[in-house]
Motif scaffolding. Structure first.
Motif, short mmCIF file in Angstrom:
data_model
loop_
_atom_site.label_atom_id
_atom_site.label_comp_id
_atom_site.label_asym_id
_atom_site.label_seq_id
_atom_site.Cartn_x
_atom_site.Cartn_y
_atom_site.Cartn_z
N ALA A 28 0.87 -1.19 0.00
CA ALA A 28 0.00 0.00 0.00
C ALA A 28 0.90 1.24 0.00
N MET A 29 0.35 2.33 -0.52
CA MET A 29 1.06 3.59 -0.59
C MET A 29 0.01 4.68 -0.38
N TYR A 30 0.06 5.36 0.77
CA TYR A 30 -1.03 6.27 1.09
C TYR A 30 -0.55 7.49 1.85
N ALA A 31 -1.44 8.47 1.94
CA ALA A 31 -1.19 9.67 2.74
C ALA A 31 -2.13 9.64 3.93
N CYS A 32 -1.58 9.89 5.11
CA CYS A 32 -2.37 9.94 6.33
C CYS A 32 -2.45 11.38 6.83
N HIS A 33 -3.66 11.88 7.01
CA HIS A 33 -3.90 13.26 7.42
C HIS A 33 -4.26 13.37 8.90
N CYS A 34 -4.04 12.32 9.70
CA CYS A 34 -4.40 12.40 11.11
C CYS A 34 -3.52 13.44 11.82
N ARG A 35 -3.98 13.92 12.95
CA ARG A 35 -3.22 14.94 13.69
C ARG A 35 -1.86 14.42 14.15
N ASP A 36 -1.78 13.15 14.51
CA ASP A 36 -0.49 12.60 14.92
C ASP A 36 0.52 12.69 13.77
N ALA A 65 12.37 3.81 20.24
CA ALA A 65 10.95 3.56 19.97
C ALA A 65 10.11 3.97 21.17
N TYR A 66 8.87 4.27 20.87
CA TYR A 66 7.88 4.44 21.92
C TYR A 66 6.55 3.93 21.41
N GLU A 67 5.71 3.54 22.34
CA GLU A 67 4.39 3.01 21.99
C GLU A 67 3.37 4.11 22.17
N ARG A 68 2.42 4.18 21.22
CA ARG A 68 1.35 5.17 21.33
C ARG A 68 0.05 4.56 20.85
N THR A 69 -1.03 5.23 21.22
CA THR A 69 -2.35 4.85 20.76
C THR A 69 -2.72 5.78 19.61
N ALA A 70 -3.00 5.20 18.46
CA ALA A 70 -3.38 5.98 17.28
C ALA A 70 -4.80 6.51 17.46
N ALA A 71 -5.17 7.47 16.62
CA ALA A 71 -6.52 8.03 16.67
C ALA A 71 -7.58 6.95 16.47
N SER A 72 -7.22 5.88 15.79
CA SER A 72 -8.15 4.78 15.56
C SER A 72 -8.33 3.91 16.80
N GLY A 73 -7.45 4.09 17.79
CA GLY A 73 -7.48 3.27 18.99
C GLY A 73 -6.45 2.15 18.97
N ALA A 74 -5.83 1.91 17.82
CA ALA A 74 -4.82 0.85 17.70
C ALA A 74 -3.54 1.26 18.42
N ARG A 75 -2.87 0.28 19.00
CA ARG A 75 -1.56 0.50 19.62
C ARG A 75 -0.49 0.29 18.57
N MET A 76 0.49 1.17 18.53
CA MET A 76 1.58 1.00 17.58
C MET A 76 2.89 1.44 18.19
N CYS A 78 6.39 3.34 17.42
CA CYS A 78 6.96 4.37 16.54
C CYS A 78 8.47 4.31 16.70
N HIS A 79 9.16 4.01 15.62
CA HIS A 79 10.61 3.81 15.64
C HIS A 79 11.28 5.01 14.98
N PHE A 80 12.32 5.54 15.63
CA PHE A 80 12.97 6.75 15.13
C PHE A 80 14.45 6.74 15.46
N CYS A 81 15.19 7.62 14.77
CA CYS A 81 16.61 7.74 15.05
C CYS A 81 16.80 8.43 16.39
N ARG A 87 11.52 10.09 12.31
CA ARG A 87 10.64 8.92 12.39
C ARG A 87 10.88 8.09 11.14
N ILE A 88 11.16 6.80 11.32
CA ILE A 88 11.47 5.91 10.20
C ILE A 88 10.29 5.01 9.86
N VAL A 89 9.76 4.33 10.87
CA VAL A 89 8.77 3.29 10.60
C VAL A 89 7.86 3.11 11.82
N HIS A 90 6.64 2.67 11.53
CA HIS A 90 5.70 2.29 12.58
C HIS A 90 5.43 0.80 12.44
N THR A 91 5.28 0.14 13.55
CA THR A 91 4.93 -1.27 13.55
C THR A 91 3.76 -1.49 14.49
#
Length: 155
Positions: A28-36, A65-76, A78-81, A87-91
């Motif tokens: 997938a290749m998309y744009a996310c407009h959420c506030r986060d 990395a740190y864990e956060r709750t997305a606007a959707s409620g999902a836990r993810m 966030c991995h960064f330098c 910010r490099i990648v979310h898992t």
């Protein structure tokens, strides 16, 4: 859609302390407009390449990395330098994918989103293409972004 450069694709953070390699086509290749994503990028949206976990390689030990709750409620995660903060990648532990920040590719010139999500939070002046999938929030169907990508990108 323009042709993609041959694999592998290389990328990294702003200071080059973290480097990664992409060895398989995105799903997938998309744009996310959420506030986060707006806050994280300092821009109107984040460009995301969703990849199978096996198609993304990085020395995970070099990332903070740190864990956060997305606007959707999902836990993810966030991995960064840890040096420059890029910010490099979310898992997400419940999925076999990584969501790569496409702007961290060495050559992101071929990135054209095939979907836009969280459009209810799009900033004024952002024009959404009529020809791509849009959703006002997080799509309920976890495969919606994959389907939008497959429909837009010839096999």
């Amino acid at each position: 859609m323009a042709a993609w450069p041959p694999l592998p694709w290389l990328g990294g953070c702003a200071c080059d302390a973290v480097r990664y390699i992409v060895t398989g086509d995105p799903v997938a290749m998309y744009a996310c407009h959420c506030r986060d994503c707006q806050k994280q990028t300092g821009s109107a949206y984040a460009l995301v390449l969703r990849l199978a976990t096996d198609d993304f390689s990085v020395d995970w030990e070099t990332l903070a990395a740190y864990e956060r709750t997305a606007a959707s409620g999902a836990r993810m995660m966030c991995h960064f330098c840890p040096d420059c903060g890029t910010r490099i990648v979310h898992t997400r532990p419940d999925r076999g994918v990584v969501n790569l920040r496409a702007g961290t590719l060495d050559d992101p010139s071929f990135i054209v989103p095939t979907a836009h999500i969280w459009t209810s939070r799009a900033l004024p002046g952002v024009e959404l293409p009529a020809s791509v999938y849009t959703h006002p929030g997080q799509p309920e169907d976890p495969d919606a972004l994959v389907k939008a990508f497959r429909d837009a990108v010839p096999a």
